[in-house]
Design a protein around this motif. Structure first.
Motif, short mmCIF file in Angstrom:
data_model
loop_
_atom_site.label_atom_id
_atom_site.label_comp_id
_atom_site.label_asym_id
_atom_site.label_seq_id
_atom_site.Cartn_x
_atom_site.Cartn_y
_atom_site.Cartn_z
N ASP A 129 -6.56 -7.51 -2.54
CA ASP A 129 -6.89 -6.20 -2.01
C ASP A 129 -6.66 -6.21 -0.51
OD1 ASP A 129 -7.68 -5.55 -4.59
OD2 ASP A 129 -9.76 -6.17 -4.23
N ILE A 130 -6.19 -5.07 -0.01
CA ILE A 130 -5.77 -5.03 1.38
C ILE A 130 -5.93 -3.63 1.94
CG2 ILE A 130 -3.38 -4.57 0.74
CD1 ILE A 130 -2.51 -6.18 3.19
N ALA A 131 -6.25 -3.55 3.27
CA ALA A 131 -6.21 -2.31 4.03
C ALA A 131 -5.44 -2.61 5.30
CB ALA A 131 -7.61 -1.82 4.34
N GLN A 132 -4.53 -1.70 5.64
CA GLN A 132 -3.62 -1.99 6.75
C GLN A 132 -3.38 -0.72 7.55
OE1 GLN A 132 0.71 -2.65 6.10
NE2 GLN A 132 0.27 -4.75 6.79
N ALA A 133 -3.27 -0.88 8.89
CA ALA A 133 -2.89 0.20 9.79
C ALA A 133 -1.79 -0.30 10.69
CB ALA A 133 -4.09 0.67 10.60
N VAL A 134 -0.71 0.47 10.79
CA VAL A 134 0.47 0.06 11.55
C VAL A 134 0.82 1.17 12.52
CG1 VAL A 134 2.88 -0.62 11.47
CG2 VAL A 134 1.33 -1.35 9.65
N ASP A 135 1.10 0.79 13.78
CA ASP A 135 1.53 1.76 14.78
C ASP A 135 2.80 1.21 15.41
OD1 ASP A 135 1.10 4.18 16.34
OD2 ASP A 135 0.88 2.78 18.01
N LEU A 136 3.84 2.04 15.40
CA LEU A 136 5.15 1.59 15.90
C LEU A 136 5.73 2.66 16.80
CD1 LEU A 136 7.56 -0.39 15.88
CD2 LEU A 136 8.39 0.81 13.84
N LEU A 137 6.10 2.27 18.03
CA LEU A 137 6.77 3.15 18.97
C LEU A 137 8.12 2.54 19.31
CD1 LEU A 137 3.84 3.95 21.44
CD2 LEU A 137 4.74 5.41 19.63
N THR A 138 9.16 3.37 19.26
CA THR A 138 10.53 2.87 19.51
C THR A 138 11.26 3.88 20.34
OG1 THR A 138 10.54 1.75 17.37
CG2 THR A 138 12.65 2.06 18.46
N VAL B 217 -1.08 4.21 7.60
CA VAL B 217 -2.29 3.56 7.11
C VAL B 217 -2.18 3.48 5.59
CG1 VAL B 217 -3.72 4.33 9.04
CG2 VAL B 217 -3.55 5.74 6.99
N SER B 218 -2.71 2.41 5.02
CA SER B 218 -2.65 2.22 3.57
C SER B 218 -3.81 1.38 3.12
CB SER B 218 -1.32 1.57 3.17
OG SER B 218 -1.21 0.28 3.73
N SER C 27 -3.90 2.72 -5.08
CA SER C 27 -3.44 2.68 -3.70
C SER C 27 -3.43 4.07 -3.12
CB SER C 27 -2.04 2.07 -3.62
OG SER C 27 -1.10 2.87 -4.34
N ALA C 28 -3.52 4.10 -1.79
CA ALA C 28 -3.44 5.36 -1.07
C ALA C 28 -2.81 5.07 0.28
CB ALA C 28 -4.82 5.99 -0.90
N SER C 29 -2.10 6.07 0.79
CA SER C 29 -1.43 5.86 2.07
C SER C 29 -1.30 7.16 2.81
CB SER C 29 -0.04 5.25 1.86
OG SER C 29 0.81 6.16 1.17
N GLY C 30 -1.17 7.07 4.12
CA GLY C 30 -0.92 8.23 4.94
C GLY C 30 0.04 7.85 6.06
N THR C 31 0.97 8.70 6.31
CA THR C 31 2.00 8.39 7.30
C THR C 31 2.22 9.59 8.19
OG1 THR C 31 3.13 6.91 5.75
CG2 THR C 31 4.38 7.69 7.66
N GLN D 81 2.40 12.88 5.85
CA GLN D 81 2.36 12.79 4.39
C GLN D 81 1.23 11.89 3.97
OE1 GLN D 81 5.98 12.52 1.88
NE2 GLN D 81 5.20 10.52 1.28
N VAL D 82 0.49 12.33 2.93
CA VAL D 82 -0.56 11.51 2.32
C VAL D 82 -0.26 11.43 0.84
CG1 VAL D 82 -2.31 12.08 4.05
CG2 VAL D 82 -2.04 13.53 2.02
N SER D 83 -0.64 10.30 0.22
CA SER D 83 -0.39 10.12 -1.21
C SER D 83 -1.47 9.23 -1.80
CB SER D 83 1.00 9.51 -1.46
OG SER D 83 1.08 8.21 -0.91
N ALA D 84 -1.62 9.32 -3.11
CA ALA D 84 -2.58 8.51 -3.85
C ALA D 84 -1.98 8.21 -5.21
CB ALA D 84 -3.91 9.23 -3.99
N ASP D 85 -2.23 6.94 -5.68
CA ASP D 85 -1.61 6.50 -6.93
C ASP D 85 -2.56 5.55 -7.63
OD1 ASP D 85 0.06 5.82 -8.97
OD2 ASP D 85 1.51 4.71 -7.74
#
Length: 889
Positions: A738-747, A767-768, A775-779, A798-802
């Motif tokens: 099980d995992i929770a993750q948040a990623v921030d990327l600037l380019t 975030v996921s 699972s659930a995620s938001g981008t 976008q948000v999603s759930a599965d």
């Protein structure tokens, strides 16, 4: 008034000369001794002829040709009443309309129709209307649910019903055979306030037999005002056979009408005319002959002879409508005598009648009894004008709506041969005999009696003084070859020497015999009722799916193409109905007058990809019926009302695909590339890039299988043609899988290619979370770019759930650019959308999108372009695409 008729006849007879020779002169003296004798004089003078010869003589008064078949109207009506079994259309004394049904004014009509100006015994429930027999059914009882019902005893005619209105009857009748003592309450209640046409309390109908006929308007059942022919059992009359004080047996009493009963016996009716027909003590018709001048033995015999049963029916019956102010008693009696082959005579103030076959002889004599000193004569053969070998007849036929009908012509070939092959047919009208077999028996008796040619005049001895006219005598004559031959005494004269001058007429009882197997002639009554053509059926009825195209030929509306055979006569239009196949609810009715075209496309109110059923029928110019064709099933094509016609759905699908790639695939690819950049060795970058700087930070903490980590990497690169600056942050916690993750990327990137500069910046936050396969995620991602010829930017959230079974997502996608079309757009993708003041604590009038439908409670709109506007019940429709407004039931 009745006395006037007798005195008129007396004055006419006063001019008769006594030139009648021999015994007739004495008979005239006897006949003129009383007033009624003067009425019967012409009857007695004709006794010397055969019955048929007497009937063929022209009557001084024209007789009515059958019954009255059309209802009389107007206030000037001669009095009439009915005796025996008869029918009449009556006289309409009042008519008016009333009421409103389903917004139709004057929906019902009431007619008051008098049938007889004196009470009758009964009015039959079998009624003729427009040539067909209908039945008033008291068994159905009162029907207050039917608008035409007119109170108690107003009973319906079972034939007048309509399939669209079960339990409702459209024609009723109330019967009053004896009239009323008070006005009908329903007439007062309905028409008491009808102004000049009001029915008031003085309109009683006392003693008048009448009906109240009421009907509710229905074009399918009535083509005009209802008229009928009513069969009536006539005026109750006195029958002396039913009076035990007059030699009979029973409770009837002369002068007490309440004891009288119905009769259609001709002898009984003639008896009442002679004694005088009265109403409430007043003489209405006939004479005032006392019973003492009508010997019971003679009259009872005649009445009983009429009642003799032959082949299942009484031998002589009759029915007649008497008009006292238009007909004399003499003419009526003559007509009634025709119904029973009757003869009458008056002897010294006594009135006798004889009907049917000759009676048994009351005197036997031979040639020796004839006085040879007196004149004798014989008339063996009448002239040709009085010789007949056949009889044709007309009579009112009940089975033919009481119309005058021809009876089968009766002719005897042996008689024709004896008359040198000439057919000499006498035509007779039996206006008072509505009985077909009785008419045939009368024809036979008249024809055969007419062939008894022998007539004798001679003198009998004084012993014959007891004989009277109409008696039967038997004569055996060697001179004439007679052996007990029967003769009727047609006239007598009492001579001064006491001898009896007599006129004899040959008779034979066999002339009145009836053997059904050999004597009854076949006859038929043709089909009755209005002659109507067969209902028009629908030919070649078809229904096929179709669509309405636009200017470019593209399908814009679902439709149905109707088809039929158009080359049809007497047809002004085609009517059709469309109903839903699932519920059978009719959603559209229409018609077209373009019959010859043979087809019609309809689209009004039709939905795409829906199952319908359609039927049609022809609409004739005439009143003949037409039948609906069968319901044909048809499914409309899937052509929707296209408010999106000008929308580039292909471009939108492309944008949605770009969104998915931009938010989903490219996000993972960008993060993986940034992670790879952060973990790669500087040596690799040195080979690719000129100047490189890189920063990294990491932190990790673990305890009993739980791990938390933080990673940060910064990369800046510059070469001769490109420059890149990128920062990556990753926060992550795990336990087992099980995992929770948040990623921030600037380019940020910039490049120079052939002197053209292209700049790009990208910000991405993702975030996921994932636990046990859920699972659930938001981008959130924003990207922008610029080049000398174009600038563009896009953003996505976008948000999603599965959970492995159900996958749901919602997204917002914004896109803008300086070239192409469209140059900007926003795409919202979600199952439900809500707009409104949602954070105020009370949701008021939100704009909602849910399950493919927009909902809005309140709006202020300037201009609306729409295909259809439906009421909340679906029964009211503004079909704007068809330019019509429809209100359903």
């Amino acid at each position: 008034m009745v006395r006037l008729f007798f005195w008129t006849i007396l004055l006419l007879l006063a001019s008769v000369s006594l030139a009648h020779a021999g015994p007739l002169a004495g008979l005239i003296g006897l006949l003129t001794s009383t007033t009624i004798g003067k009425v019967l004089l012409s009857i007695a003078l004709k006794v010397g002829m055969s019955l048929l010869q007497r009937l063929m003589m022209k009557n001084e008064e024209p007789q009515q040709p059958g019954i009255k078949t059309r209802v009389g109207v107007g206030g000037d009506k001669t009095m009439s009443f009915i005796v025996g079994t008869y029918a009449t259309a009556g006289h309409m004394v009042y008519a008016n309309t009333w009421g409103k049904v389903r917004s139709t004014p004057n929906a019902a009509i009431a007619q008051v129709i008098s049938l007889s100006d004196l009470p009758v015994s009964a009015i039959s429930n079998e009624v003729w209307m427009r040539g067909r027999k209908i039945v008033r059914d008291p068994g159905l009882g009162d029907r207050p649910g039917s608008f035409a019902w007119f109170g108690a005893t107003s009973y319906p005619f079972s034939e007048f019903v309509h399939g669209d209105h079960p339990g409702i009857y459209w024609l009723f009748a109330k019967y009053f055979p004896e009239g009323r003592a008070q006005p009908d309450p329903n007439l007062i209640a309905t028409f008491g306030g009808a102004g000049a046409r009001a029915w008031n309390a003085n309109m009683v109908g006392r003693g008048v037999a009448y009906v109240i006929l009421t009907a509710e308007f229905n074009r399918d059942l009535f083509r005009d005002r209802p008229e009928a022919i009513w069969q009536v059992s006539g005026l109750p009359l006195y029958d002396p056979r039913q009076d035990d004080t007059a030699g009979g047996t029973g409770t009837q009493r002369w002068g007490e009408p309440e004891t009288y009963a119905f009769t259609d016996n001709p002898a009984v009716i003639i008896y009442n005319i002679l004694r005088g027909i009265r109403y409430e003590g007043e003489l209405v018709f006939g004479g005032e002959i006392p019973a003492s001048r009508l010997p019971p033995s003679n009259w009872f015999a005649a009445m009983n002879e009429c009642d003799v049963v032959i082949d299942g029916e009484r031998q002589f019956r009759c029915g007649y409508e008497i008009k006292p102010f238009d007909q004399s008693p003499l003419s009526v009696i003559e007509e009634l005598l025709k119904s029973c082959t009757g003869r009458m005579a008056e002897i010294g103030g006594v009135y006798k009648i004889h009907v049917g076959a000759p009676a048994l002889p009351s005197y036997y004599f031979s040639d020796d009894a004839i006085a040879i000193t007196e004149d004798q004569s014989i008339d063996p053969y009448p002239g040709l004008e009085q010789t007949f070998n056949g009889v044709s007849a007309t009579y009112p036929e009940p089975a033919a709506a009481w119309a005058m009908k021809d009876a089968p012509r009766r002719i005897d070939q042996a008689f024709v041969d004896a008359d040198d092959g000439r057919e000499l047919v006498a035509a007779q009208e039996f206006n008072a005999v509505p009985f077909p077999i009785q008419v045939q028996r009368l024809q036979k008796a008249l024809m055969e009696d007419n062939r008894r040619f022998r007539r004798h005049r001679h003198t009998l001895p004084p012993e014959a003084w007891l004989l009277e006219p109409l008696d039967t005598v038997s004569w055996s004559s060697a001179h004439n070859g007679y052996v007990d031959k029967l003769f009727l005494i047609s006239a007598m004269d009492d001579l001064e020497n006491a001898n009896q001058a007599v006129s004899l007429q040959e008779v034979d009882p066999r002339d009145y015999s009836w053997t059904p197997a050999t004597d009854k002639l076949p006859y038929t009554v043709g089909p009755m009722g209005p002659i109507e053509p067969a209902p028009q059926v629908m030919y070649d009825w078809t229904a096929a799916p179709a669509s309405v195209p636009d200017n470019d030929g593209q399908p814009r509306r679902p439709a149905i193409l109707l088809g039929w055979y158009g080359a049809i006569q007497d047809t002004k239009g085609v009517e059709f109905e469309v109903r839903l196949a699932v519920s059978a609810e009719v959603i559209y009715r229409g018609r077209t007058d373009q019959v010859l075209i043979g087809q019609l496309m309809i689209s009004q109110g039709l939905l795409p990809s829906t199952d319908y059923q359609v039927r049609g029928r022809y609409l004739p110019y005439s009143n003949r019926k037409s039948l609906w064709g069968g319901w044909l099933a048809v499914r409309t094509p899937d052509v929707k009302f296209d408010v999106y016609l000008d929308i580039d759905f292909e471009g939108l699908n492309q944008v949605i695909g770009e969104r998915n790639e931009f938010v989903e695939f490219n996000v993972r690819e960008a993060i993986e590339r940034a992670i790879d950049n952060a973990t790669s060795d500087f040596a690799d970058f040195d080979q690719q890039y000129g100047q490189i700087q890189k920063l990294r930070r990491e932190a990790t903490a673990s305890f009993e299988g739980l791990t938390a980590s933080y990673k940060e990497a910064v990369l800046v690169v510059a070469t001769e043609t490109e420059a890149l600056a990128q920062r990556l942050e990753i926060l992550e916690v795990t336990v087992d899988e099980d995992i929770a993750q948040a990623v921030d990327l600037l380019t940020t990137e910039i490049a120079t290619v052939e002197g053209q500069v292209t700049a790009l910046s990208d910000a991405l936050t993702s975030v996921s979370a994932k636990v046990d396969g859920v699972s659930a995620s938001g981008t959130f991602r924003v990207q922008s770019g610029a080049s000398p010829g174009d600038g563009w930017a896009r953003a996505a959230l976008q948000v999603s759930a599965d959970n492995g079974v159900t996958f749901e997502q919602a997204s917002i996608f914004l896109d803008a650019r300086t070239s192409g079309a469209p140059r900007s757009r926003a795409v919202l993708d979600a199952e439900n959308l809500f707009f409104g003041d949602l954070s105020s604590g009370s949701v008021v009038n939100p704009l909602v999108y849910s399950a493919g439908v927009w909902r809005m409670n309140l709006a202020h709109i300037g201009t609306v372009t729409a295909g259809m506007i439906l009421g909340t019940t679906g029964k009211t429709r503004f079909e704007l695409d068809n330019d019509r407004f429809v209100v359903g039931d």
